[in-house]
Write a protein that holds these residues in place. Sequence first.
Motif, PDB file in Angstrom:
ATOM      1  N   LEU A 184       0.422  -1.150  -0.233  1.00 33.12           N
ATOM      2  CA  LEU A 184       0.013   0.155  -0.194  1.00 33.12           C
ATOM      3  C   LEU A 184       0.588   0.910   0.011  1.00 33.12           C
ATOM      4  O   LEU A 184       0.863   2.332  -0.693  1.00 33.12           O
ATOM      5  CB  LEU A 184      -0.965   0.032   1.453  1.00 33.12           C
ATOM      6  CG  LEU A 184      -1.639  -0.519   1.217  1.00 33.12           C
ATOM      7  CD1 LEU A 184      -2.580  -1.335   2.634  1.00 33.12           C
ATOM      8  CD2 LEU A 184      -3.180  -0.460  -0.246  1.00 33.12           C
ATOM      9  N   PHE A 185       2.308   1.216   0.819  1.00 31.70           N
ATOM     10  CA  PHE A 185       2.459   2.927   0.962  1.00 31.70           C
ATOM     11  C   PHE A 185       3.233   2.573  -0.545  1.00 31.70           C
ATOM     12  O   PHE A 185       3.498   3.627  -0.989  1.00 31.70           O
ATOM     13  CB  PHE A 185       4.229   2.295   2.283  1.00 31.70           C
ATOM     14  CG  PHE A 185       4.979   3.525   1.981  1.00 31.70           C
ATOM     15  CD1 PHE A 185       4.496   4.612   2.948  1.00 31.70           C
ATOM     16  CD2 PHE A 185       6.472   2.795   1.226  1.00 31.70           C
ATOM     17  CE1 PHE A 185       5.881   5.370   2.505  1.00 31.70           C
ATOM     18  CE2 PHE A 185       7.090   3.176   1.398  1.00 31.70           C
ATOM     19  CZ  PHE A 185       7.218   5.322   2.095  1.00 31.70           C
TER      20      PHE A 185
ATOM     21  N   MET B 179       2.236   2.066  -3.624  1.00 35.42           N
ATOM     22  CA  MET B 179       1.498   1.938  -4.691  1.00 35.42           C
ATOM     23  C   MET B 179       1.081   3.460  -4.105  1.00 35.42           C
ATOM     24  O   MET B 179       0.377   4.294  -5.041  1.00 35.42           O
ATOM     25  CB  MET B 179      -0.079   1.225  -4.711  1.00 35.42           C
ATOM     26  CG  MET B 179       0.518  -0.235  -4.927  1.00 35.42           C
ATOM     27  SD  MET B 179      -0.648  -1.117  -4.128  1.00 35.42           S
ATOM     28  CE  MET B 179      -2.628   0.008  -4.552  1.00 35.42           C
ATOM     29  N   GLN B 180       1.278   3.929  -3.040  1.00 38.23           N
ATOM     30  CA  GLN B 180       1.007   5.601  -2.822  1.00 38.23           C
ATOM     31  C   GLN B 180       2.155   6.627  -3.538  1.00 38.23           C
ATOM     32  O   GLN B 180       1.527   7.623  -3.538  1.00 38.23           O
ATOM     33  CB  GLN B 180       0.636   5.873  -1.161  1.00 38.23           C
ATOM     34  CG  GLN B 180       0.023   5.077  -0.837  1.00 38.23           C
ATOM     35  CD  GLN B 180      -1.735   5.816  -1.278  1.00 38.23           C
ATOM     36  OE1 GLN B 180      -1.508   6.791  -1.382  1.00 38.23           O
ATOM     37  NE2 GLN B 180      -2.566   5.004  -1.119  1.00 38.23           N
ATOM     38  N   LEU B 181       3.149   5.899  -3.113  1.00 36.19           N
ATOM     39  CA  LEU B 181       3.940   7.037  -3.670  1.00 36.19           C
ATOM     40  C   LEU B 181       4.614   6.627  -5.624  1.00 36.19           C
ATOM     41  O   LEU B 181       5.219   7.667  -6.061  1.00 36.19           O
ATOM     42  CB  LEU B 181       5.380   5.228  -3.401  1.00 36.19           C
ATOM     43  CG  LEU B 181       5.752   6.649  -1.792  1.00 36.19           C
ATOM     44  CD1 LEU B 181       7.708   5.393  -1.724  1.00 36.19           C
ATOM     45  CD2 LEU B 181       6.154   7.282  -1.807  1.00 36.19           C
TER      46      LEU B 181
ATOM     47  N   GLY C 241       1.580   7.994  -7.533  1.00 34.70           N
ATOM     48  CA  GLY C 241       0.888   8.550  -7.771  1.00 34.70           C
ATOM     49  C   GLY C 241       1.171   9.984  -8.195  1.00 34.70           C
ATOM     50  O   GLY C 241       2.443  10.673  -8.428  1.00 34.70           O
TER      51      GLY C 241
ATOM     52  N   ILE D 215       3.062  13.149  -5.996  1.00 33.19           N
ATOM     53  CA  ILE D 215       4.063  12.541  -5.591  1.00 33.19           C
ATOM     54  C   ILE D 215       4.987  11.998  -5.677  1.00 33.19           C
ATOM     55  O   ILE D 215       5.858  12.560  -5.749  1.00 33.19           O
ATOM     56  CB  ILE D 215       3.645  11.137  -4.819  1.00 33.19           C
ATOM     57  CG1 ILE D 215       2.151  11.340  -3.827  1.00 33.19           C
ATOM     58  CG2 ILE D 215       4.893  10.664  -4.227  1.00 33.19           C
ATOM     59  CD1 ILE D 215       2.613  12.053  -2.699  1.00 33.19           C
TER      60      ILE D 215
ATOM     61  N   VAL E  46       6.599  14.376   2.438  1.00 29.91           N
ATOM     62  CA  VAL E  46       5.660  12.837   1.444  1.00 29.91           C
ATOM     63  C   VAL E  46       6.315  11.454   1.775  1.00 29.91           C
ATOM     64  O   VAL E  46       5.374  10.823   1.110  1.00 29.91           O
ATOM     65  CB  VAL E  46       6.733  12.969  -0.708  1.00 29.91           C
ATOM     66  CG1 VAL E  46       6.687  11.868  -1.066  1.00 29.91           C
ATOM     67  CG2 VAL E  46       6.876  14.359  -0.894  1.00 29.91           C
TER      68      VAL E  46
END
Length: 141
Positions: free
Chosen positions: A93-94, A96-98, A100, A103, A139
């Motif tokens: 999850l972490f 996958m957030q990076l 974006g 980001i 970030v």
Amino acid sequence: LKQSICSSIREACVGRRGFALTMAATATAVPQQSAPAAQASKPDPSEVTPQELERIAGTSIGSGLSPEQAAQVLRQDGSNELEKPPKPTLLMLFLMQLIGFVIVLLMIAAVASIAVNSVGQKKEDPLSYTTGIAIFIIVLI
């Protein structure tokens, strides 16, 4: 389109006698363009009458499967459930957030800030790198 939807549903439910019986009783027959040789021996549930399908499946449209038949079908075919995909881990999850768009732009801005300050007049001053480091920290949080 109707033919492809019906054939997709039919393929997904092969071996489910009760569902195939319901589908044949409620759906209209859709002519098939070509049938595989393996299915040639079994009649297509969408192409037979509900009474024929009732006879083939050994059940009743009105009362359904007996408890013994239902237990046998459950043992033979398993429960009628979709497999749940595994939950993503916290690390996934972490990560996958990076990826974006915003980001990634912020990461590029942090790298650019550090690169510009490393070749500037104040490259020896550690405080000149605070903008880039602050962007990275924000970030990552």
